[in-house]
Design an enzyme around this catalytic site. Sequence first.
Site, PDB file in Angstrom:
ATOM      1  N   GLY A   1       0.845  -1.184   0.000  1.00 40.00           N
ATOM      2  CA  GLY A   1       0.000   0.000   0.000  1.00 40.00           C
ATOM      3  C   GLY A   1       0.882   1.236   0.000  1.00 40.00           C
ATOM      4  O   GLY A   1       2.037   1.180   0.464  1.00 40.00           O
TER       5      GLY A   1
ATOM      6  N   GLN B   1       2.594   9.985   1.313  1.00 44.55           N
ATOM      7  CA  GLN B   1       3.916   9.359   1.415  1.00 44.55           C
ATOM      8  C   GLN B   1       4.823   9.737   0.256  1.00 44.55           C
ATOM      9  O   GLN B   1       6.038   9.523   0.328  1.00 44.55           O
ATOM     10  CB  GLN B   1       3.780   7.834   1.496  1.00 44.55           C
ATOM     11  CG  GLN B   1       3.108   7.358   2.784  1.00 44.55           C
ATOM     12  CD  GLN B   1       3.044   5.849   2.835  1.00 44.55           C
ATOM     13  OE1 GLN B   1       2.100   5.248   2.348  1.00 44.55           O
ATOM     14  NE2 GLN B   1       4.069   5.229   3.399  1.00 44.55           N
TER      15      GLN B   1
ATOM     16  N   CYS C   1       5.770   0.060   7.457  1.00 46.26           N
ATOM     17  CA  CYS C   1       5.374   1.223   6.660  1.00 46.26           C
ATOM     18  C   CYS C   1       6.580   1.698   5.868  1.00 46.26           C
ATOM     19  O   CYS C   1       7.680   1.806   6.421  1.00 46.26           O
ATOM     20  CB  CYS C   1       4.876   2.330   7.589  1.00 46.26           C
ATOM     21  SG  CYS C   1       4.302   3.793   6.714  1.00 46.26           S
ATOM     22  N   LEU C   2       6.359   1.990   4.592  1.00 45.26           N
ATOM     23  CA  LEU C   2       7.468   2.451   3.747  1.00 45.26           C
ATOM     24  C   LEU C   2       8.026   3.787   4.233  1.00 45.26           C
ATOM     25  O   LEU C   2       9.161   4.127   3.915  1.00 45.26           O
ATOM     26  CB  LEU C   2       7.010   2.565   2.288  1.00 45.26           C
ATOM     27  CG  LEU C   2       6.653   1.235   1.603  1.00 45.26           C
ATOM     28  CD1 LEU C   2       6.036   1.487   0.241  1.00 45.26           C
ATOM     29  CD2 LEU C   2       7.873   0.329   1.485  1.00 45.26           C
TER      30      LEU C   2
ATOM     31  N   HIS D   1      -4.780   1.074   7.385  1.00 46.06           N
ATOM     32  CA  HIS D   1      -3.443   1.662   7.467  1.00 46.06           C
ATOM     33  C   HIS D   1      -3.324   2.834   6.483  1.00 46.06           C
ATOM     34  O   HIS D   1      -2.836   3.917   6.844  1.00 46.06           O
ATOM     35  CB  HIS D   1      -2.400   0.570   7.168  1.00 46.06           C
ATOM     36  CG  HIS D   1      -0.982   1.035   7.172  1.00 46.06           C
ATOM     37  ND1 HIS D   1      -0.039   0.560   8.064  1.00 46.06           N
ATOM     38  CD2 HIS D   1      -0.322   1.919   6.380  1.00 46.06           C
ATOM     39  CE1 HIS D   1       1.127   1.148   7.820  1.00 46.06           C
ATOM     40  NE2 HIS D   1       0.989   1.970   6.802  1.00 46.06           N
TER      41      HIS D   1
ATOM     42  N   HIS E   1      -3.085   7.204   6.902  1.00 48.02           N
ATOM     43  CA  HIS E   1      -2.094   8.139   6.349  1.00 48.02           C
ATOM     44  C   HIS E   1      -2.753   9.434   5.880  1.00 48.02           C
ATOM     45  O   HIS E   1      -2.142  10.501   5.918  1.00 48.02           O
ATOM     46  CB  HIS E   1      -1.362   7.503   5.167  1.00 48.02           C
ATOM     47  CG  HIS E   1      -0.191   6.651   5.555  1.00 48.02           C
ATOM     48  ND1 HIS E   1       0.865   7.134   6.299  1.00 48.02           N
ATOM     49  CD2 HIS E   1       0.106   5.355   5.288  1.00 48.02           C
ATOM     50  CE1 HIS E   1       1.757   6.155   6.474  1.00 48.02           C
ATOM     51  NE2 HIS E   1       1.324   5.067   5.870  1.00 48.02           N
TER      52      HIS E   1
HETATM   53 NI    NI Z   1       2.346   3.246   5.747  1.00 49.84          NI
END
Ligand code: NI
Length: 189
Positions: A58, A63, A108-109, A150, A154
Amino acid sequence: MNLLPRPRDGRHRTIVRLGHPVLRQRAEEVASSRFGTRFLRDLERDLLRTMFEDGGVGLAAPQIAVPLRVFAYYVPGEGGQDEVEPRVVVNPVLRLEGEAEVAGWEGCLSIPGLRGLVPRHPSLELSGFDVDGRELSLRAQGFHARVIQHETDHLDGIVFLDRMRNLTSLAFEEEWEQFASDRHLPVEA
Ligand code: NI
């Protein structure tokens, strides 16, 4: 071994990490006048490409420093979960079901290298739009519902660390691989 789709277009965007203020803001709704535009279609391609190339399941627009209510996700057909094709959701609205009591591992990235146990609702209804403004509505449960929660977090400036009951399960990837039990599901979102 899961074979990831290989995006043919779009460009790889830099993923911002925790500490960048865009991750702590509420993202803006996408105006309906933007549906179907080159801007939104490019954002869709870039999110998908970046998500796959960085090994996530995701990726939310904040992000990649785009403060809009858009995210990409997919569910690989592994760990007992049904596969969900990659998709991009615009202006998502969730109707959460049950209590936020199902613990599962997340990463999480934007918080690279860490894993933690996060309690989430077991199922939900998601409504929203695709990038062309077509209405989208679906039910999700299990890992599918977890990824959607999730990513939607964000858009409200919330990261998985905020959702952990406490930090005792927080682990670095290598230690998690070595010591965590019940780590069969993909976690990087
Ligand atoms: Ni994340």
